[in-house]
Design a protein around this motif. Structure first.
Motif, PDB file in Angstrom:
ATOM      1  N   LYS A   7      -0.053 -87.017  57.813  1.00 45.45           N
ATOM      2  CA  LYS A   7      -0.613 -86.513  56.334  1.00 45.45           C
ATOM      3  C   LYS A   7      -0.019 -85.166  56.454  1.00 45.45           C
ATOM      4  CE  LYS A   7      -4.921 -87.000  55.763  1.00 45.45           C
ATOM      5  NZ  LYS A   7      -6.326 -87.480  55.767  1.00 45.45           N
ATOM      6  N   ILE A   8       0.261 -84.506  55.435  1.00 37.28           N
ATOM      7  CA  ILE A   8       0.637 -83.649  55.320  1.00 37.28           C
ATOM      8  C   ILE A   8      -0.023 -82.571  54.136  1.00 37.28           C
ATOM      9  CG2 ILE A   8       2.771 -83.742  55.852  1.00 37.28           C
ATOM     10  CD1 ILE A   8       3.955 -83.700  52.815  1.00 37.28           C
ATOM     11  N   ARG A   9       0.152 -81.026  54.329  1.00 33.03           N
ATOM     12  CA  ARG A   9      -0.842 -80.545  53.446  1.00 33.03           C
ATOM     13  C   ARG A   9      -0.086 -78.893  53.319  1.00 33.03           C
ATOM     14  NH1 ARG A   9      -7.421 -80.304  55.324  1.00 33.03           N
ATOM     15  NH2 ARG A   9      -7.364 -81.037  53.124  1.00 33.03           N
ATOM     16  N   VAL A  10       0.091 -78.678  52.292  1.00 31.82           N
ATOM     17  CA  VAL A  10       0.063 -77.356  51.501  1.00 31.82           C
ATOM     18  C   VAL A  10      -0.207 -75.990  51.503  1.00 31.82           C
ATOM     19  CG1 VAL A  10       2.602 -78.075  50.601  1.00 31.82           C
ATOM     20  CG2 VAL A  10       1.070 -77.647  49.564  1.00 31.82           C
ATOM     21  N   GLY A  11      -0.591 -75.472  51.674  1.00 23.24           N
ATOM     22  CA  GLY A  11      -1.807 -73.363  51.130  1.00 23.24           C
ATOM     23  C   GLY A  11      -0.115 -72.818  50.713  1.00 23.24           C
ATOM     24  N   PHE A  12      -1.192 -71.320  50.480  1.00 20.93           N
ATOM     25  CA  PHE A  12      -0.429 -70.607  49.332  1.00 20.93           C
ATOM     26  C   PHE A  12      -0.989 -69.092  49.958  1.00 20.93           C
ATOM     27  CE2 PHE A  12      -0.412 -67.604  46.096  1.00 20.93           C
ATOM     28  CZ  PHE A  12       1.073 -66.716  46.486  1.00 20.93           C
ATOM     29  N   GLY A  13      -0.946 -68.282  50.866  1.00 23.43           N
ATOM     30  CA  GLY A  13      -0.413 -67.284  51.065  1.00 23.43           C
ATOM     31  C   GLY A  13      -0.517 -65.646  50.140  1.00 23.43           C
ATOM     32  N   TYR A  14      -1.384 -65.167  50.210  1.00 22.77           N
ATOM     33  CA  TYR A  14      -0.410 -63.637  49.972  1.00 22.77           C
ATOM     34  C   TYR A  14      -1.008 -62.722  50.102  1.00 22.77           C
ATOM     35  CZ  TYR A  14      -0.578 -59.743  45.292  1.00 22.77           C
ATOM     36  OH  TYR A  14       0.070 -59.126  44.986  1.00 22.77           O
ATOM     37  N   PHE A  63       4.195 -51.139  41.137  1.00 21.53           N
ATOM     38  CA  PHE A  63       3.373 -50.692  42.170  1.00 21.53           C
ATOM     39  C   PHE A  63       4.154 -50.258  43.842  1.00 21.53           C
ATOM     40  CE2 PHE A  63       1.397 -54.227  43.828  1.00 21.53           C
ATOM     41  CZ  PHE A  63       1.479 -54.264  45.333  1.00 21.53           C
ATOM     42  N   VAL A  64       4.964 -51.890  43.635  1.00 22.60           N
ATOM     43  CA  VAL A  64       6.180 -51.945  44.748  1.00 22.60           C
ATOM     44  C   VAL A  64       7.173 -51.189  44.295  1.00 22.60           C
ATOM     45  CG1 VAL A  64       7.641 -53.911  46.163  1.00 22.60           C
ATOM     46  CG2 VAL A  64       5.147 -54.355  45.790  1.00 22.60           C
ATOM     47  N   GLY A  65       7.951 -51.338  43.363  1.00 20.69           N
ATOM     48  CA  GLY A  65       9.186 -50.632  42.913  1.00 20.69           C
ATOM     49  C   GLY A  65       8.625 -48.880  42.739  1.00 20.69           C
ATOM     50  N   ARG A  66       7.465 -48.552  42.673  1.00 18.08           N
ATOM     51  CA  ARG A  66       7.200 -46.867  43.044  1.00 18.08           C
ATOM     52  C   ARG A  66       7.069 -46.427  44.551  1.00 18.08           C
ATOM     53  NH1 ARG A  66       4.084 -48.525  38.729  1.00 18.08           N
ATOM     54  NH2 ARG A  66       1.931 -48.289  39.446  1.00 18.08           N
ATOM     55  N   GLN A  67       7.237 -47.951  45.552  1.00 13.90           N
ATOM     56  CA  GLN A  67       7.084 -47.327  46.644  1.00 13.90           C
ATOM     57  C   GLN A  67       5.510 -46.988  46.788  1.00 13.90           C
ATOM     58  OE1 GLN A  67      10.128 -45.503  49.122  1.00 13.90           O
ATOM     59  NE2 GLN A  67      11.422 -46.021  47.322  1.00 13.90           N
ATOM     60  N   GLU A  68       4.796 -47.507  46.310  1.00 11.45           N
ATOM     61  CA  GLU A  68       3.504 -46.851  46.600  1.00 11.45           C
ATOM     62  C   GLU A  68       2.436 -48.467  47.476  1.00 11.45           C
ATOM     63  OE1 GLU A  68       1.565 -47.139  42.706  1.00 11.45           O
ATOM     64  OE2 GLU A  68       2.262 -45.657  42.243  1.00 11.45           O
ATOM     65  N   GLY A  69       3.533 -49.304  48.159  1.00 15.82           N
ATOM     66  CA  GLY A  69       2.811 -50.740  49.010  1.00 15.82           C
ATOM     67  C   GLY A  69       3.967 -51.299  49.070  1.00 15.82           C
ATOM     68  N   ILE A  70       3.603 -52.523  49.703  1.00 19.26           N
ATOM     69  CA  ILE A  70       4.254 -53.851  49.762  1.00 19.26           C
ATOM     70  C   ILE A  70       3.704 -55.435  49.514  1.00 19.26           C
ATOM     71  CG2 ILE A  70       6.038 -54.752  51.567  1.00 19.26           C
ATOM     72  CD1 ILE A  70       6.321 -52.762  53.258  1.00 19.26           C
ATOM     73  N   THR A  71       4.634 -56.136  49.446  1.00 22.73           N
ATOM     74  CA  THR A  71       3.535 -57.115  49.073  1.00 22.73           C
ATOM     75  C   THR A  71       4.205 -58.360  49.930  1.00 22.73           C
ATOM     76  OG1 THR A  71       4.889 -57.644  47.300  1.00 22.73           O
ATOM     77  CG2 THR A  71       2.367 -56.826  46.738  1.00 22.73           C
ATOM     78  N   ALA A  72       3.504 -59.415  50.206  1.00 21.54           N
ATOM     79  CA  ALA A  72       3.892 -60.705  50.884  1.00 21.54           C
ATOM     80  C   ALA A  72       4.168 -61.526  49.960  1.00 21.54           C
ATOM     81  CB  ALA A  72       3.299 -61.019  52.397  1.00 21.54           C
ATOM     82  N   TYR A  73       4.217 -62.785  50.679  1.00 18.68           N
ATOM     83  CA  TYR A  73       3.669 -64.337  49.725  1.00 18.68           C
ATOM     84  C   TYR A  73       4.777 -65.611  50.525  1.00 18.68           C
ATOM     85  CZ  TYR A  73       4.395 -61.957  45.559  1.00 18.68           C
ATOM     86  OH  TYR A  73       3.836 -60.598  44.369  1.00 18.68           O
ATOM     87  N   ALA A  74       3.597 -66.420  51.631  1.00 11.23           N
ATOM     88  CA  ALA A  74       4.238 -67.122  51.957  1.00 11.23           C
ATOM     89  C   ALA A  74       3.253 -68.377  51.537  1.00 11.23           C
ATOM     90  CB  ALA A  74       3.548 -66.781  53.507  1.00 11.23           C
ATOM     91  N   VAL A  75       4.186 -69.476  51.976  1.00 12.67           N
ATOM     92  CA  VAL A  75       4.147 -71.172  51.951  1.00 12.67           C
ATOM     93  C   VAL A  75       3.574 -71.352  53.075  1.00 12.67           C
ATOM     94  CG1 VAL A  75       3.982 -73.092  50.924  1.00 12.67           C
ATOM     95  CG2 VAL A  75       4.379 -71.069  49.264  1.00 12.67           C
ATOM     96  N   ALA A  76       2.934 -72.485  53.581  1.00 12.06           N
ATOM     97  CA  ALA A  76       2.789 -73.493  54.727  1.00 12.06           C
ATOM     98  C   ALA A  76       2.856 -74.796  54.568  1.00 12.06           C
ATOM     99  CB  ALA A  76       1.964 -72.580  55.613  1.00 12.06           C
ATOM    100  N   LEU A  77       3.638 -75.597  55.140  1.00  8.59           N
ATOM    101  CA  LEU A  77       3.022 -77.102  55.921  1.00  8.59           C
ATOM    102  C   LEU A  77       2.562 -77.500  56.905  1.00  8.59           C
ATOM    103  CD1 LEU A  77       4.897 -80.247  54.067  1.00  8.59           C
ATOM    104  CD2 LEU A  77       4.726 -79.385  56.925  1.00  8.59           C
ATOM    105  N   ILE A  78       1.796 -78.319  56.640  1.00  9.13           N
ATOM    106  CA  ILE A  78       1.014 -78.478  58.133  1.00  9.13           C
ATOM    107  C   ILE A  78       0.854 -80.029  58.039  1.00  9.13           C
ATOM    108  CG2 ILE A  78      -0.485 -76.041  58.664  1.00  9.13           C
ATOM    109  CD1 ILE A  78      -2.896 -77.604  57.419  1.00  9.13           C
ATOM    110  N   TYR A  79       0.537 -80.527  59.609  1.00  8.97           N
ATOM    111  CA  TYR A  79       1.138 -81.941  59.078  1.00  8.97           C
ATOM    112  C   TYR A  79      -0.061 -82.433  60.156  1.00  8.97           C
ATOM    113  CZ  TYR A  79       3.835 -81.239  63.257  1.00  8.97           C
ATOM    114  OH  TYR A  79       4.224 -81.374  64.768  1.00  8.97           O
ATOM    115  N   THR A  80      -0.589 -83.779  59.839  1.00 11.29           N
ATOM    116  CA  THR A  80      -1.620 -84.197  61.160  1.00 11.29           C
ATOM    117  C   THR A  80      -0.870 -85.321  61.286  1.00 11.29           C
ATOM    118  OG1 THR A  80      -2.822 -85.584  59.550  1.00 11.29           O
ATOM    119  CG2 THR A  80      -4.351 -83.811  60.263  1.00 11.29           C
ATOM    120  N   LEU A  81      -1.276 -85.722  62.531  1.00  7.56           N
ATOM    121  CA  LEU A  81      -0.029 -87.051  63.506  1.00  7.56           C
ATOM    122  C   LEU A  81      -1.028 -88.580  62.987  1.00  7.56           C
ATOM    123  CD1 LEU A  81       1.411 -85.973  66.199  1.00  7.56           C
ATOM    124  CD2 LEU A  81       2.552 -86.571  64.195  1.00  7.56           C
TER     125      LEU A  81
END
Length: 159
Positions: A2-9, A141-159
């Motif tokens: 079984k596989i699953r995906v998740g999103f993070g920001y 705000f990122v372009g004005r160098q006021e902050g930084i963002t990050a995005y992630a997608v993860a795939l996880i699985y069970t056997l």
């Protein structure tokens, strides 16, 4: 299998007098990210993606910014605990695909070190972790160098 995906920001404001931590490594820059922990937006987005894929809520639920025990905590510890939660629930990390959005400093030179550090924490092959870096073309705000963002997608699985 079984596989699953998740999103993070995640996003944090840049601030004077703070170290800049990204992907578990310290980057030489005149500002760092403001936060309850070390404010490593890349690790925080990865934690949220992993926890979300397993339907285990989010980083704020497990490691609240109201808890003194997490004040100034190294985000590598939060990632290690997030992966442990996954494994306790029968999941393994398949792969991570993440993007850092920062006008400065340039992140691309640091990507291999981040991949190595993250793979060691998650006890997975370095080739399962993709990290990309971009800017916001001087917009917002990122372009004005006021902050930084990050995005992630993860795939996880069970056997």
């Amino acid at each position: 299998m079984k596989i699953r995906v998740g999103f993070g920001y995640d996003m944090h404001r840049l601030a004077e007098g703070r170290d800049l931590w990204m992907g578990g490594i310290k980057i030489d820059f005149e500002k760092g990210l403001q936060g309850h922990s070390d404010a490593d937006v890349l690790i925080h987005s990865i934690c949220d993606a992993l926890l979300g894929a397993a339907n285990l809520r989010d980083i704020g639920f497990h490691f609240p910014d109201t808890a003194d025990e997490f004040l100034g905590v190294d985000s590598k510890i939060l990632l290690k605990k997030s992966v442990a939660l996954l494994r306790e629930n029968g999941f393994e990390v398949g792969n991570i695909d993440a993007t850092i959005c920062a006008e400065a400093p340039k992140m691309n030179p640091h990507v291999p070190a981040m991949q190595k550090t993250l793979s060691e924490i998650m006890e997975t092959d370095v080739n399962t972790i993709s990290i990309k870096a971009t800017t916001s073309e001087k917009m917002g705000f990122v372009g004005r160098q006021e902050g930084i963002t990050a995005y992630a997608v993860a795939l996880i699985y069970t056997l």
